[in-house]
Each structure stands twice: as structure tokens, then as C-alpha cells.
Design an enzyme around this catalytic site. Sequence first.
Site: not given
Length: 412
Positions: A216, A327
Site C-alpha cells: 500500500e 479509509e
Amino acid sequence: MATARGIACLLVAVICLACAAVAVARSPAARVHRHLKRLNKPAVKSIESPDGDIIDCVPISHQPAFDHPFLKNHTIQMRPDYHPDGMYDDDDSKSETTSGTGGERPMVQLWHHGGRCPEGTVPIRRTKRDDLLRASSMRRYGRKRHTVANPMSVDPNLLNEGGHQHAIAYVQGDKYYGAKATINVWTPKIEQPNEFSLSQLWILGGSFGEDLNSIEAGWQVSPDLYGDNNTRLFTYWTSDAYQATGCYNILCAGFVQINSEIAMGASIFPVSGYSGSQYDISIMIWKDPKEGNWWMQFGKDYVLGYWPSFLFSYLGDSASMIEWGGEVVNSQLDGVHTSTQMGSGHFPEEGFSKASYFKNIQVVDSTNDLRAPKALATFTEQPNCYDVQNGNNGDWGTYFYYGGPGRSSNCQ
Ligand SMILES: *[C@@H]1O[C@H](CO)[C@@H](O)[C@H](O)[C@H]1NC(C)=O
Ligand SMILES: *[C@@H]1O[C@H](CO)[C@@H](O)[C@H](O)[C@H]1NC(C)=O
């Protein structure tokens, strides 16, 4: 007799000393000291950043990656064997790494104000005592659990009990060898210090069980991890669904950095303003077909380094899903939804310079070429809190707007 007493006394004294030494070694202060010594490698130069960070310029062969037993005899790859097509010329922006509409010269990372690292070193954000003391557990520092949106199964308990919320676009069902995106940069407000807000891409392999592999990268605001509300460049990796392996940035042995100009975890500057200048960063992650390592590039000019293939199981072959988006942690304090923002803190409907975007999103396909993602889908757990809307046009290719304010009359 006297000698025997003497020996006994001596023995007792030695035992007491040993106990004291063990006690000191086990004391919290000693543990902090040892942990810091492991994380912070001796530097040839240290640079003070205006945000309070210290950036250590560490000789490339002394970086934390080489604490990994599998990297003991590793020969650093100073460049990837392969770049997906168009890597250096498909970005239409005139600027270097952060492209903006503001006309100011992009600075990229705040610490550059204080100087640069010499060649042959890599810049590493120094971990301070306070960073460790803020962490709930020192062993978990830099490993705080975060999550991957699972569009196939939303756990209803997660929404009721508070947890992580996402607004993403994704592709699955093929073999992927990388992904790219240009990500609008903002500083979302965080309500609680133990919450965060991030915008990133996820390269995923395996299943959403115990063995998920994930690489990520993007930007994040995380008061717990960094001690402030700055927008920072970050990476994360795990090969077992965030359990025993992996960490943020280079807070554990894994990522091999080759670049002397960009520090993981350092603040990005400038950031976008509502109805004001807009800034974005582009990130590409791809698998080198020869060595199998996963490389990361920041902007047009900075190849940061790579995650060696052996760190992963599924990603040792290819990725099975790519996600892009935001997120946040919703800690649901007092039973109400957090007001922590995602993206700009505004909903997608508001559009450019008000809502945050990802543009020119692409995947690396099985011929190792960059192309627009096929059958892009979107997902969010609670669209009345954080939403996502995708589209296509000439300049922006495949894009989406995402984010929102969190708590409101429609999001409790
Ligand atoms: C590293 O190289 C040395 C000498 O070639 C060898 O003896 C040793 O086993 C290697 N260690 C690892 C972890 O591969
Ligand atoms: C971060 O922002 C929150 C509110 O948005 C504020 O309460 C807090 O003091 C800030 N933290 C730091 C370290 O500046």
C-alpha cells in the site's frame, strides 16, 4: 570457613548484580532505548524539518532492511530491470512530483527546507521517544492494524461497533502486476488522536482471511503514528493480513530504499485548499518481471526502492485485486459516528477543488503494460458518511471523486 563465607557473599553479590542488570534491561526506559537503537541507524548527516521531524541520512547499506535475515547477503538493485511503458512521459503535468494549479513551485517534502541527503545515503524519518510512548504497545509501533475494504462482504457488526470505513474503486478477477494513480492531496481533520484518515492504493493477493498479502502507498494523517496532523507520504506492507508481518514505511525490515531525496513518513507540501490551489502526487507500484521485486515510484522522478519478492506468498506471483481510495477509523466514541474527514471532507458531488480525486488510475497487465482498469467498480460501507463516484474523460482518464465529512444529520 572465612573463605567459604567470602565466596558465598561474593556469589550473592554477583547474583544481585545480575538481577539488577536484568531489571535495568527490562525497565521501560531500557526497552525504549533498545527499540530506538534498532529503528534509528547511525547517520552521516541529520536534517531538521520545520515540522519538528529529524531526517537521518543513513548509508544505503546500513538501512533497516538489512536487519532482515534473508537480506544479509543481498545485493542492492540500484535500478529496476523493467519500467512499465510510459513511465516517464505519460504524466501531462509540467511540475515535478506534486503537480498543482497554484503556480507555486512544488516542494514535495517539507524537510527539503532544511537541506538534502548526500548521495549514497537514504533519508529516514527518525523515530523519537515520544513516538514510541504514544503507541499502545511498543512492539506494535508502526504496525497499527488497518484494513482492506472487502466489497464482497460487509460485516454488519463493523458498522454498529465502529471500525474502519472506506470509499474506494477497485478491480478484481485478473492477474495484476502493478497499479498507478495521481492522488489529490489534502489535510483531513481527525477527531480523535487514535483515528486516522488516508488515501492510497492497495495491491492485494490472497483471500480476505489470515493470509492476505498487501502493498500500500499514499498519503495519511495519523496523530498516533506521527504526533501531529500533517499529511504524510506513507507505505505499508503485510503478508499475513496485518498480523505478524509488515509495518508502515520502513519501521520494520523489508522495503529496500535506494532514493536519497524522498523520506517515507515525511510531510508532503503543499496541500490543496478548498476552492483554492490543488496539488496531487502520483504513485506507481509494479512488479519487476525478472527479479520479481515490487518497485515503487513517486512522481516522475523518484524511484524509491522495492519490496523483495520473498516477503510475500501470493504477491510472489501476481496481485488478484487492486483498490484505490480512502479509509478512516470511526472509533464511534459515545456511540456516535466520528467527524473525522475523508479526502477533503467534502462529498464527491462538489467536484474539482472541493472534493478529493484520484485520476489517471491504471493497472499493469500481464503483458507488463499500463492500461485503464477494465470493469472498475466502487464500494463504500456508508455512502451517507463517505461516498465515491467514478468517471472517464480525456485528460483524467479513469478517475473518481471520493470522501466526505463523517458525522452529520445523515450520518450518526
Ligand atoms: C552469506 O554469504 C556467506 C558467504 O558467501 C555464506 O556463508 C552465508 O551462508 C550467506 N548467508 C545467507 C543468509 O545467505
Ligand atoms: C490535531 O487536530 C485536532 C483537531 O482537529 C486537535 O485537537 C489536536 O490538538 C491536533 N493535534 C496536534 C498534535 O496538533
